[in-house]
Design a protein around this motif. Structure first.
Motif, PDB file in Angstrom:
ATOM      1  N   LEU A 227      40.668  50.938  40.722  1.00  0.00           N
ATOM      2  CA  LEU A 227      39.930  49.803  40.176  1.00  0.00           C
ATOM      3  C   LEU A 227      40.632  49.266  38.932  1.00  0.00           C
ATOM      4  N   ALA A 228      41.099  50.164  38.074  1.00  0.00           N
ATOM      5  CA  ALA A 228      41.815  49.742  36.862  1.00  0.00           C
ATOM      6  C   ALA A 228      43.099  49.005  37.217  1.00  0.00           C
ATOM      7  N   GLN A 229      43.739  49.417  38.298  1.00  0.00           N
ATOM      8  CA  GLN A 229      44.967  48.745  38.722  1.00  0.00           C
ATOM      9  C   GLN A 229      44.665  47.316  39.155  1.00  0.00           C
ATOM     10  N   ILE A 230      43.563  47.132  39.869  1.00  0.00           N
ATOM     11  CA  ILE A 230      43.178  45.778  40.283  1.00  0.00           C
ATOM     12  C   ILE A 230      42.840  44.929  39.055  1.00  0.00           C
ATOM     13  N   GLU A 231      42.160  45.529  38.100  1.00  0.00           N
ATOM     14  CA  GLU A 231      41.839  44.799  36.870  1.00  0.00           C
ATOM     15  C   GLU A 231      43.107  44.390  36.133  1.00  0.00           C
ATOM     16  N   GLY A 232      44.121  45.253  36.153  1.00  0.00           N
ATOM     17  CA  GLY A 232      45.390  44.908  35.516  1.00  0.00           C
ATOM     18  C   GLY A 232      46.069  43.730  36.195  1.00  0.00           C
ATOM     19  N   SER A 233      45.961  43.665  37.523  1.00  0.00           N
ATOM     20  CA  SER A 233      46.545  42.540  38.249  1.00  0.00           C
ATOM     21  C   SER A 233      45.854  41.234  37.872  1.00  0.00           C
ATOM     22  N   ILE A 234      44.526  41.286  37.737  1.00  0.00           N
ATOM     23  CA  ILE A 234      43.775  40.089  37.341  1.00  0.00           C
ATOM     24  C   ILE A 234      44.151  39.667  35.926  1.00  0.00           C
ATOM     25  N   ALA A 235      44.312  40.645  35.037  1.00  0.00           N
ATOM     26  CA  ALA A 235      44.699  40.329  33.664  1.00  0.00           C
ATOM     27  C   ALA A 235      46.066  39.659  33.619  1.00  0.00           C
ATOM     28  N   TYR A 236      47.002  40.157  34.425  1.00  0.00           N
ATOM     29  CA  TYR A 236      48.326  39.534  34.484  1.00  0.00           C
ATOM     30  C   TYR A 236      48.207  38.100  34.987  1.00  0.00           C
ATOM     31  N   LEU A 237      47.440  37.913  36.035  1.00  0.00           N
ATOM     32  CA  LEU A 237      47.285  36.579  36.607  1.00  0.00           C
ATOM     33  C   LEU A 237      46.731  35.603  35.575  1.00  0.00           C
TER      34      LEU A 237
ATOM     35  N   LYS B  49      51.918  29.792  35.768  1.00  0.00           N
ATOM     36  CA  LYS B  49      50.921  29.159  36.632  1.00  0.00           C
ATOM     37  C   LYS B  49      51.451  27.870  37.253  1.00  0.00           C
ATOM     38  N   THR B  50      50.806  27.490  38.365  1.00  0.00           N
ATOM     39  CA  THR B  50      51.036  26.187  38.972  1.00  0.00           C
ATOM     40  C   THR B  50      49.922  25.231  38.532  1.00  0.00           C
ATOM     41  N   ASP B  51      48.752  25.354  39.151  1.00  0.00           N
ATOM     42  CA  ASP B  51      47.612  24.512  38.776  1.00  0.00           C
ATOM     43  C   ASP B  51      46.347  25.355  38.831  1.00  0.00           C
ATOM     44  N   GLU B  52      45.269  24.845  38.263  1.00  0.00           N
ATOM     45  CA  GLU B  52      44.032  25.615  38.158  1.00  0.00           C
ATOM     46  C   GLU B  52      43.436  25.935  39.522  1.00  0.00           C
ATOM     47  N   HIS B  53      43.554  25.008  40.465  1.00  0.00           N
ATOM     48  CA  HIS B  53      42.974  25.231  41.792  1.00  0.00           C
ATOM     49  C   HIS B  53      43.653  26.418  42.463  1.00  0.00           C
ATOM     50  N   ARG B  54      44.983  26.436  42.449  1.00  0.00           N
ATOM     51  CA  ARG B  54      45.707  27.547  43.086  1.00  0.00           C
ATOM     52  C   ARG B  54      45.478  28.839  42.311  1.00  0.00           C
ATOM     53  N   HIS B  55      45.422  28.757  41.011  1.00  0.00           N
ATOM     54  CA  HIS B  55      45.163  29.954  40.213  1.00  0.00           C
ATOM     55  C   HIS B  55      43.803  30.555  40.581  1.00  0.00           C
ATOM     56  N   SER B  56      42.790  29.726  40.684  1.00  0.00           N
ATOM     57  CA  SER B  56      41.456  30.217  41.022  1.00  0.00           C
ATOM     58  C   SER B  56      41.437  30.835  42.414  1.00  0.00           C
ATOM     59  N   ARG B  57      42.174  30.228  43.332  1.00  0.00           N
ATOM     60  CA  ARG B  57      42.223  30.750  44.699  1.00  0.00           C
ATOM     61  C   ARG B  57      42.900  32.119  44.735  1.00  0.00           C
ATOM     62  N   MET B  58      44.001  32.281  44.008  1.00  0.00           N
ATOM     63  CA  MET B  58      44.686  33.574  43.977  1.00  0.00           C
ATOM     64  C   MET B  58      43.808  34.625  43.311  1.00  0.00           C
ATOM     65  N   ARG B  59      43.120  34.228  42.258  1.00  0.00           N
ATOM     66  CA  ARG B  59      42.271  35.165  41.536  1.00  0.00           C
ATOM     67  C   ARG B  59      41.110  35.633  42.402  1.00  0.00           C
ATOM     68  N   ALA B  60      40.629  34.747  43.271  1.00  0.00           N
ATOM     69  CA  ALA B  60      39.469  35.074  44.099  1.00  0.00           C
ATOM     70  C   ALA B  60      39.756  36.255  45.022  1.00  0.00           C
ATOM     71  N   SER B  61      40.990  36.336  45.558  1.00  0.00           N
ATOM     72  CA  SER B  61      41.295  37.446  46.456  1.00  0.00           C
ATOM     73  C   SER B  61      41.324  38.772  45.701  1.00  0.00           C
ATOM     74  N   LEU B  62      41.827  38.760  44.455  1.00  0.00           N
ATOM     75  CA  LEU B  62      41.825  39.971  43.647  1.00  0.00           C
ATOM     76  C   LEU B  62      40.397  40.350  43.251  1.00  0.00           C
ATOM     77  N   GLU B  63      39.578  39.355  42.918  1.00  0.00           N
ATOM     78  CA  GLU B  63      38.187  39.631  42.572  1.00  0.00           C
ATOM     79  C   GLU B  63      37.425  40.228  43.753  1.00  0.00           C
ATOM     80  N   LEU B  64      37.721  39.735  44.968  1.00  0.00           N
ATOM     81  CA  LEU B  64      37.051  40.261  46.155  1.00  0.00           C
ATOM     82  C   LEU B  64      37.348  41.749  46.319  1.00  0.00           C
ATOM     83  N   ALA B  65      38.608  42.143  46.135  1.00  0.00           N
ATOM     84  CA  ALA B  65      38.966  43.563  46.231  1.00  0.00           C
ATOM     85  C   ALA B  65      38.261  44.365  45.146  1.00  0.00           C
ATOM     86  N   HIS B  66      38.215  43.806  43.932  1.00  0.00           N
ATOM     87  CA  HIS B  66      37.563  44.490  42.821  1.00  0.00           C
ATOM     88  C   HIS B  66      36.081  44.692  43.115  1.00  0.00           C
ATOM     89  N   HIS B  67      35.412  43.647  43.570  1.00  0.00           N
ATOM     90  CA  HIS B  67      33.978  43.752  43.835  1.00  0.00           C
ATOM     91  C   HIS B  67      33.716  44.753  44.960  1.00  0.00           C
TER      92      HIS B  67
END
Length: 625
Positions: free
Chosen positions: A564-574, A580-598
């Motif tokens: 779980l801490a490793q996933i949190e570290g990935s989100i922190a890096y992101l 970054k590219t744009d906010e839309h793509r950033h949010s989309r990439m973050r969502a997949s990491l959040e799904l694993a975390h949840h």
């Protein structure tokens, strides 16, 4: 030639050239090379030692040259004075005080000899790895191969290999070698099931050809096993096929990728061709498939094997030094994995455990088909305990991900198939597709030599066994065979811990034991032994059998919290450091990491596990960092 006092070899065992002039040269010719004499033990060469290495002389060199008969050889001594030897004097005894350079002529390699390497059972020529040296340790390459194999990354992508001081050429059953008259030392190998050959042969004026028979002493391929290397770079597909044939590797995965502005093998990818397959004119026994290793320097690498259609790009993202300078982080490895799955491919997390930032999320999301253990060359590097510990952690929270192995070959010092996967097909026809299916099924083991067949209650790796709530005893059996790397200790592993072990001192062994199971767990076999003779090294490991007791899942809270801490570290890096590219793509990439975390976080709470972790903030929340 004996080196005068004060003249020293460099780290490569050669004489240097510096800005003050050559250390060695000729007035009417050219010095091709000046390298240390390699001293081999004749008794060891004729023994069954797995890997016979020479000793590099510190005082004697072999000078190879092309020159007029009246040429003189010069060497600069430690005080910068020149020492001289006339070439004509090499043919006569050394006269004391007349010629300050102590030297003698050795037999030149001018006798062409045809080598044929055949399979003993069929009489057919077969590909193999070949080493030949002369009486002073001088390497004698087949025609068309280098006198010296360059072991730097991306420097020698020919069909060659260098194992410390021993150099090899891959040959397709036959070749011509220019040899000296006298004793010649030959070594021929062909993978983990064929008895290697090491011989001393005498060459005279009548020697025109030599025939060597290879004996396939282990027949695991006939029993339904196929071998593979999941991770090879830089070779051409045809060279990869030759090396796979010579090393007994049925499936070679040649991966296109990128290092900054260097992009390699991308033009070899067509999303459909399996070189060597019957559909493409091959015999169907040795296959090469071009896939991709898509990479990011922090979130990690992911190997996408055997997929169809268009190449999955970008090959790399997130900037230097995987992608090009300035390239943004425009995708996660999870997105790459999903695309590979949609295109019918196999998703492998390479060279565990690093770089590993996002691998935790992808495994929790169920996007990973196998975890790869890597070693460039098993003589120098064993099967890594840290890689296995990383794999154990995911097994300990219920993710039954199979083991595979890859060499990550990027240079001639890396051995294709030096570590390899054995996958069990049984009676199924061997194709690339059936190999991918066997890997997904989890009936695999990885090895640098010993071959391992394990069952738990008659069930093979990749299986699941159900026991009643009170648990019970399970029977574990194994059979191990090896051509030249003996298994020294067999360990029965339960949830990452040794629960029983057995000592051996033979190339073949079998055994059984009973293990009491009181809670849900996994079992596997770990074999210790070594190519280099280090008994504590790990030489082989099977994938796992899962055992469920009652309704309780396999779940180790400590390992879950670390993941779980490793996933949190990935989100922190992101959120912070990633370009970054744009906010839309950033949010989309973050969502997949959040799904694993949840998903993992909820599982912890459902099982009543208490823990501390860093809260996952909203992407829009301001943070002091």
């Amino acid at each position: 030639m004996r080196l005068p006092a004060g003249v020293n070899l460099n780290a490569l065992g050669e004489l240097d050239t510096d800005d003050r002039g050559d250390q060695i040269g000729m007035d009417l010719g050219t010095v091709i090379s000046a390298r240390a004499v390699l001293e081999y033990s004749r008794s060891e060469w004729q023994s069954d030692i797995h890997d016979v290495q020479p000793t590099r002389s510190e005082s004697e060199i072999i000078v190879e040259y092309s020159a007029h008969p009246d040429a003189r050889l010069y060497m600069r001594s430690h005080d910068r004075s020149l020492l001289v030897r006339e070439l004509r004097s090499l043919e006569s005894p050394l006269a004391s005080g007349r010629y300050p350079l102590e030297a003698q002529a050795i037999e030149p390699a001018t006798k062409p000899v045809q080598f044929s390497i055949i399979e003993a059972s069929t009489g057919l020529q077969v590909a193999a790895r070949l080493h030949i040296h002369g009486p002073h340790g001088e390497y004698l390459p087949p025609r068309g191969h280098h006198r010296k194999v360059n072991v730097d990354v991306f420097q020698d992508i020919s069909a060659e290999f260098a194992n410390d001081l021993n150099q090899y050429a891959y040959v397709n059953g036959g070749c011509t070698v220019d040899l000296p008259l006298g004793s010649v030392f030959v070594e021929i190998t062909k993978g983990f099931e064929v008895q290697p050959i090491r011989r001393i042969v005498e060459i005279d004026e009548q020697t025109d050809s030599l025939i060597f028979e290879l004996d396939n002493v282990l027949r695991w391929r006939e029993q339904g096993w196929v071998t593979s290397d999941t991770h090879v770079h830089f070779l051409s597909p045809q060279t990869a096929l030759l090396e796979g044939q010579a090393e007994g590797v049925n499936v070679v995965n040649l991966l296109a990728s990128q290092w900054g502005e260097l992009i390699h093998n991308a033009s070899d990818f067509d999303g459909r061709t399996t070189l060597g397959a019957k559909d493409f004119g091959g015999d169907g026994e040795f296959l090469v498939r071009v896939g991709t290793e898509n990479r990011q320097q922090v979130l990690g690498h992911i190997s996408l094997l055997g997929y169809h259609g268009k190449i999955i790009d970008p090959l790399c993202a997130g900037g230097a030094d995987e992608a090009a300078i300035g390239d943004p982080l425009e995708t996660t490895t999870a997105e790459w994995a999903e695309r590979c799955r949609r295109q019918g491919g196999l998703v492998v997390m390479p060279h565990a455990p690093s770089p590993q930032a996002e691998r935790a999320a992808d495994i929790v999301l169920g996007l990973v088909d196998a975890i790869e253990v890597m070693t460039f060359n098993p003589r120098k590097w064993q099967i890594g305990p840290s890689a296995l510990a990383d794999w154990y952690r995911y097994l300990n929270i219920g993710y039954q991900v199979p083991l595979v192995a890859g060499s990550d070959k990027m240079d001639a010092a890396s051995l294709l198939g030096g570590i390899r996967t054995y996958a069990y097909l049984g009676s199924r026809e061997f194709t690339y597709q059936s190999w991918m299916g066997a890997v997904r099924g989890g009936d695999t083991f990885i090895t640098v030599g010993p071959l391992v067949n394990m069952t738990v209650e008659g069930r093979r790796p990749g299986s699941k066994i159900q026991l009643p709530p009170g648990g019970g005893m399970v029977a574990v059996t194994w059979q191990i065979e090896s051509v030249s790397v003996p298994p020294k200790r067999v360990e029965v592993i339960c949830n990452g811990t040794v629960v029983d072990q057995f000592q051996y001192d033979t190339l073949a062994c079998q055994g059984h034991t009973s293990v009491r199971i009181s809670g849900s767990c996994w079992l596997a076999i770990r074999v210790r032994g070594s190519v280099a003779g280090r008994d504590s090294d790990i030489a082989a490991h099977t994938s796992s059998v899962f055992i469920k007791v009652g309704e309780k899942p396999i779940f180790a809270t400590g390992d879950a919290v670390a993941i779980l801490a490793q996933i949190e570290g990935s989100i922190a890096y992101l959120d912070t450091l990633a370009p970054k590219t744009d906010e839309h793509r950033h949010s989309r990439m973050r969502a997949s990491l959040e799904l694993a975390h949840h998903r993992l976080h909820n599982q912890l709470h459902q099982l009543g596990a208490s823990h501390e972790h860093t809260p996952v903030h909203s992407v829009h929340m301001k943070r002091e960092h």
